[in-house]
Design a protein around this motif. Structure first.
Motif, PDB file in Angstrom:
ATOM      1  N   THR A  37      38.564 -33.197  63.459  1.00 28.58           N
ATOM      2  CA  THR A  37      39.248 -32.815  62.017  1.00 28.58           C
ATOM      3  C   THR A  37      39.440 -31.021  62.163  1.00 28.58           C
ATOM      4  O   THR A  37      40.506 -30.686  61.526  1.00 28.58           O
ATOM      5  CB  THR A  37      37.927 -32.718  61.242  1.00 28.58           C
ATOM      6  OG1 THR A  37      37.643 -34.335  61.329  1.00 28.58           O
ATOM      7  CG2 THR A  37      38.232 -32.498  59.877  1.00 28.58           C
ATOM      8  N   TYR A  40      43.052 -29.715  62.408  1.00 31.06           N
ATOM      9  CA  TYR A  40      44.238 -29.805  61.135  1.00 31.06           C
ATOM     10  C   TYR A  40      44.103 -28.600  60.549  1.00 31.06           C
ATOM     11  O   TYR A  40      45.226 -27.984  60.077  1.00 31.06           O
ATOM     12  CB  TYR A  40      43.978 -30.735  60.370  1.00 31.06           C
ATOM     13  CG  TYR A  40      43.857 -32.374  60.925  1.00 31.06           C
ATOM     14  CD1 TYR A  40      44.489 -32.686  62.198  1.00 31.06           C
ATOM     15  CD2 TYR A  40      42.651 -33.235  60.592  1.00 31.06           C
ATOM     16  CE1 TYR A  40      44.274 -33.886  62.873  1.00 31.06           C
ATOM     17  CE2 TYR A  40      42.679 -34.410  61.316  1.00 31.06           C
ATOM     18  CZ  TYR A  40      43.400 -34.715  62.433  1.00 31.06           C
ATOM     19  OH  TYR A  40      43.275 -35.984  62.852  1.00 31.06           O
ATOM     20  N   ALA A  51      46.215 -32.606  68.430  1.00 28.74           N
ATOM     21  CA  ALA A  51      45.269 -33.773  67.957  1.00 28.74           C
ATOM     22  C   ALA A  51      45.209 -34.825  68.722  1.00 28.74           C
ATOM     23  O   ALA A  51      44.126 -35.489  69.099  1.00 28.74           O
ATOM     24  CB  ALA A  51      45.515 -34.153  66.424  1.00 28.74           C
ATOM     25  N   VAL A  73      36.819 -42.792  67.236  1.00 29.25           N
ATOM     26  CA  VAL A  73      37.385 -41.550  66.509  1.00 29.25           C
ATOM     27  C   VAL A  73      36.584 -41.418  65.300  1.00 29.25           C
ATOM     28  O   VAL A  73      36.466 -42.547  64.558  1.00 29.25           O
ATOM     29  CB  VAL A  73      38.673 -41.695  66.524  1.00 29.25           C
ATOM     30  CG1 VAL A  73      39.287 -40.424  65.601  1.00 29.25           C
ATOM     31  CG2 VAL A  73      39.587 -41.620  67.484  1.00 29.25           C
ATOM     32  N   GLU A  75      37.082 -39.353  61.950  1.00 31.43           N
ATOM     33  CA  GLU A  75      37.948 -38.431  61.148  1.00 31.43           C
ATOM     34  C   GLU A  75      37.050 -38.130  59.933  1.00 31.43           C
ATOM     35  O   GLU A  75      37.284 -38.954  58.999  1.00 31.43           O
ATOM     36  CB  GLU A  75      39.304 -39.120  60.756  1.00 31.43           C
ATOM     37  CG  GLU A  75      40.413 -38.212  60.100  1.00 31.43           C
ATOM     38  CD  GLU A  75      39.998 -36.634  60.572  1.00 31.43           C
ATOM     39  OE1 GLU A  75      39.576 -35.828  59.729  1.00 31.43           O
ATOM     40  OE2 GLU A  75      40.252 -36.339  61.874  1.00 31.43           O
TER      41      GLU A  75
END
Length: 222
Positions: A37, A40, A51, A73, A75
């Motif tokens: 995260t 970004y 990423a 993952v 997110e």
């Protein structure tokens, strides 16, 4: 929660041994989730290729590619839109969270918005391995030099799970990273004690006990 706060990932044998000690078992027996995260929110990283490189273990920062039993993952930006029972049990049973670098305030914002920040105190056996911003988010203060993004509230606080700040990517003058002079100037602008650490250094924290693990260079700044 057990913390391994790195500048550049699990970059040498000493940091890897510290990770195994925190896990209490071989890496090949441990389940991991990676958290991309923070990438970004940083203008030099952003979404897209970087990423993907982190998630796929091709970033050059050894974390995802260490030979885990399983890898998933997590997110954080997606979590507020799904039911907690779809992700909290997954986090609770995971051995280690591998947290990418990027923008520290963006990461902190989504840790709070997602509910992960509230969950952390109950994850007493989970290992948190931070990379740069993924480490800095655990500190009480990051300083203006490391702020690229701010939430709409203007809040520039971080989680404060440790009582010191971190200047990552310490490097000799003329090389990419932060020079010691820049680290000392940064430290003078913040209120907390701090560590300047290079990419061959990590800070291990268990039950409030702090240990520097290094095959490189670091300095405690007050």
């Amino acid at each position: 929660m057990k913390l391994l706060l790195t500048s550049g990932g699990v970059t040498n044998t000493s940091i890897r041994e510290a990770l195994v000690e925190l896990l209490g078992k071989p890496i090949s027996d441990a389940d991991a989730l990676c958290i991309p995260t923070a990438q970004y929110g940083h203008p030099s990283v952003g979404p897209g290729e970087r990423a993907w490189q982190f998630i796929s273990g091709k970033s050059g920062n050894p974390m995802v590619d260490l030979g885990w039993k399983s890898m998933g993952v997590l997110e954080l930006t997606a979590l507020p839109s799904i039911d907690e029972e779809h992700w909290i049990p997954l986090v609770r049973k995971t051995d280690v969270l591998l947290v990418a670098g990027g923008d520290v305030l963006y990461l902190c914002h989504w840790m709070r918005q997602s509910g992960l920040a509230d969950l952390l105190p109950s994850l007493t056996e989970t290992v948190w391995v931070g990379l740069s911003a993924g480490s800095m988010v655990m500190t009480p203060e990051v300083g203006e030099d490391f702020i690229q993004w701010r939430p709409a509230t203007g809040d520039d606080s971080t989680l404060g799970l440790v009582d010191f700040s971190i200047c990552p990517h310490l490097a000799p003058d003329g090389l990419p990273g932060n020079s010691m002079a820049e680290a000392e100037q940064w430290a003078a602008s913040i209120s907390a004690p701090a560590y300047a650490i290079d990419d061959q250094t990590a800070i291990k924290v268990v039950d409030g006990a702090v240990e520097v693990v290094s095959e490189g260079h670091w300095k405690r700044l007050t």
